[in-house]
Design a protein around this motif. Sequence first.
Motif, PDB file in Angstrom:
ATOM      1  N   LYS A 145       0.745  -0.565  -0.074  1.00  0.00           N
ATOM      2  CA  LYS A 145      -0.133  -0.261  -0.449  1.00  0.00           C
ATOM      3  C   LYS A 145       0.565   1.286   0.119  1.00  0.00           C
ATOM      4  O   LYS A 145       2.173   1.371   0.156  1.00  0.00           O
ATOM      5  CB  LYS A 145      -0.739   0.043   1.293  1.00  0.00           C
ATOM      6  N   VAL A 146       0.511   2.346  -0.620  1.00  0.00           N
ATOM      7  CA  VAL A 146       1.185   3.936  -0.091  1.00  0.00           C
ATOM      8  C   VAL A 146       0.949   4.809   0.843  1.00  0.00           C
ATOM      9  O   VAL A 146      -0.706   4.803   1.407  1.00  0.00           O
ATOM     10  CB  VAL A 146       1.265   4.501  -1.175  1.00  0.00           C
ATOM     11  N   LEU A 147       1.818   4.767   1.499  1.00  0.00           N
ATOM     12  CA  LEU A 147       1.555   5.552   3.039  1.00  0.00           C
ATOM     13  C   LEU A 147       1.779   6.368   2.552  1.00  0.00           C
ATOM     14  O   LEU A 147       3.158   7.156   2.047  1.00  0.00           O
ATOM     15  CB  LEU A 147       2.415   4.208   3.723  1.00  0.00           C
ATOM     16  N   HIS A 148       1.304   7.351   3.694  1.00  0.00           N
ATOM     17  CA  HIS A 148       1.866   8.837   3.567  1.00  0.00           C
ATOM     18  C   HIS A 148       2.823   8.952   4.124  1.00  0.00           C
ATOM     19  O   HIS A 148       3.373   8.448   4.671  1.00  0.00           O
ATOM     20  CB  HIS A 148       0.578   9.877   4.403  1.00  0.00           C
ATOM     21  N   VAL A 149       4.027  10.680   3.302  1.00  0.00           N
ATOM     22  CA  VAL A 149       5.357  10.697   4.038  1.00  0.00           C
ATOM     23  C   VAL A 149       4.860  10.427   5.789  1.00  0.00           C
ATOM     24  O   VAL A 149       6.220  10.822   6.704  1.00  0.00           O
ATOM     25  CB  VAL A 149       6.132  11.234   3.734  1.00  0.00           C
ATOM     26  N   ASN A 150       3.977  10.994   6.247  1.00  0.00           N
ATOM     27  CA  ASN A 150       3.365  11.699   7.672  1.00  0.00           C
ATOM     28  C   ASN A 150       3.935  10.348   8.702  1.00  0.00           C
ATOM     29  O   ASN A 150       3.720   9.862   9.280  1.00  0.00           O
ATOM     30  CB  ASN A 150       2.042  12.204   7.718  1.00  0.00           C
ATOM     31  N   THR A 151       2.540   9.075   7.977  1.00  0.00           N
ATOM     32  CA  THR A 151       2.768   7.670   8.422  1.00  0.00           C
ATOM     33  C   THR A 151       4.279   7.277   8.900  1.00  0.00           C
ATOM     34  O   THR A 151       4.421   6.591   9.586  1.00  0.00           O
ATOM     35  CB  THR A 151       2.012   7.317   7.731  1.00  0.00           C
ATOM     36  N   ARG A 184      10.434  13.691   3.384  1.00  0.00           N
ATOM     37  CA  ARG A 184      10.076  14.560   2.780  1.00  0.00           C
ATOM     38  C   ARG A 184       9.320  13.623   1.891  1.00  0.00           C
ATOM     39  O   ARG A 184      10.392  12.562   1.588  1.00  0.00           O
ATOM     40  CB  ARG A 184      10.681  16.142   2.197  1.00  0.00           C
ATOM     41  N   PRO A 185       8.294  13.286   1.201  1.00  0.00           N
ATOM     42  CA  PRO A 185       8.086  12.470  -0.154  1.00  0.00           C
ATOM     43  C   PRO A 185       8.989  12.290  -1.436  1.00  0.00           C
ATOM     44  O   PRO A 185       8.828  13.566  -2.043  1.00  0.00           O
ATOM     45  CB  PRO A 185       6.888  12.409  -0.148  1.00  0.00           C
ATOM     46  N   GLU A 218       6.300   6.861  -4.444  1.00  0.00           N
ATOM     47  CA  GLU A 218       5.346   6.105  -3.147  1.00  0.00           C
ATOM     48  C   GLU A 218       6.560   5.204  -2.822  1.00  0.00           C
ATOM     49  O   GLU A 218       7.539   4.218  -3.247  1.00  0.00           O
ATOM     50  CB  GLU A 218       4.452   4.866  -4.593  1.00  0.00           C
ATOM     51  N   ASN A 219       5.805   5.534  -1.559  1.00  0.00           N
ATOM     52  CA  ASN A 219       6.721   5.117  -0.054  1.00  0.00           C
ATOM     53  C   ASN A 219       8.296   5.233  -0.249  1.00  0.00           C
ATOM     54  O   ASN A 219       9.281   4.636   0.473  1.00  0.00           O
ATOM     55  CB  ASN A 219       6.901   3.451   0.249  1.00  0.00           C
ATOM     56  N   PHE A 249      10.951   8.434   0.357  1.00  0.00           N
ATOM     57  CA  PHE A 249      11.366   9.632   1.447  1.00  0.00           C
ATOM     58  C   PHE A 249      12.848   9.914   1.261  1.00  0.00           C
ATOM     59  O   PHE A 249      13.755   9.902   1.453  1.00  0.00           O
ATOM     60  CB  PHE A 249      10.422   9.169   2.589  1.00  0.00           C
TER      61      PHE A 249
END
Length: 297
Positions: free
Chosen positions: A61-67, A85-86, A89-90, A92
């Motif tokens: 799954k694609v995770l948000h950079v905050n997660t 920072r992103p 996809e996944n 950072f």
Amino acid sequence: MAESSATGGRRGKTKETETMEEMMDRLDLTEKERTKLVVDDEEDQREDELHALIGKVLHRKVLHVNTIGEALRPAWGNPRELNFRPLGENVFVASFMKKRDSDLIFDGGPWMVGKHCVVLERFNIRPRPSELKFEKIKIWVRVINLPFNLLCPPWPKRIAAMVGEVITLNADDKGFAFGDCLRIRAWIRVDEPLMRWVQLEKARTKETEFFDIQYENLPYFCFSCGLLGHGELLCPTLAGRDEYGRPPYREALRKRQNEESESSGSIDDSRDSKKKKEDEKAAKSVAEAVQQPHGSQ
């Protein structure tokens, strides 16, 4: 002959120029797109000022950079001015205020986001994000139940080399590695199945023995193909099971958490383990005192 060579040199140069011109024509660039900006590709001093790591979470799954940041920040000991920072996809970039912090994180691990592996690379100012490989991680590996003669030099180094690219070998100054296992800090590739055994053949009898491998703090892996990053239900190369219904790779590859060494935990765990033990001992003493009947000695 000289004229012929000169002509040949000009002809080759013309061919290169024509190829570039043909490419430009094929792109059908607008006048604005034809404008070039000359950049200084020899400017290296900025790389020394950037204390950063680039990472990728192996997750379907694609995770948000905050997660990602919320999971890694406490595990990394909450270093000052840590920013995420992103990059895709996944993927950072994590920047640090001090080089010491980035070195500590890069040398530690393996790191995880919800048990999913995080592959780290040192920040390099040259490549494009699409050129990043994310091929390997550092992890502690144990070869179990070796006979004592194979824990004497030169065998520990030779056996360790079978596991992966060796970073550290738990042995004394003379090369002896006595203990309940041969413990190795090694790079392992994430695009290859986990190694389950090492095979050793006795020179005299030609008898082959298998010795189990365990991994400390092992991230999420597939019981079917042995790769990190997905589970058996989502495996694209699903393997069969044996006569007892067992998959090729099993939970036994993972060293149980409560038996792992301090170096496989988080930064805070390794720093505070001694204090935690002292606190637990004190708490136990208090609990025993409270439970003791009144008037007893």
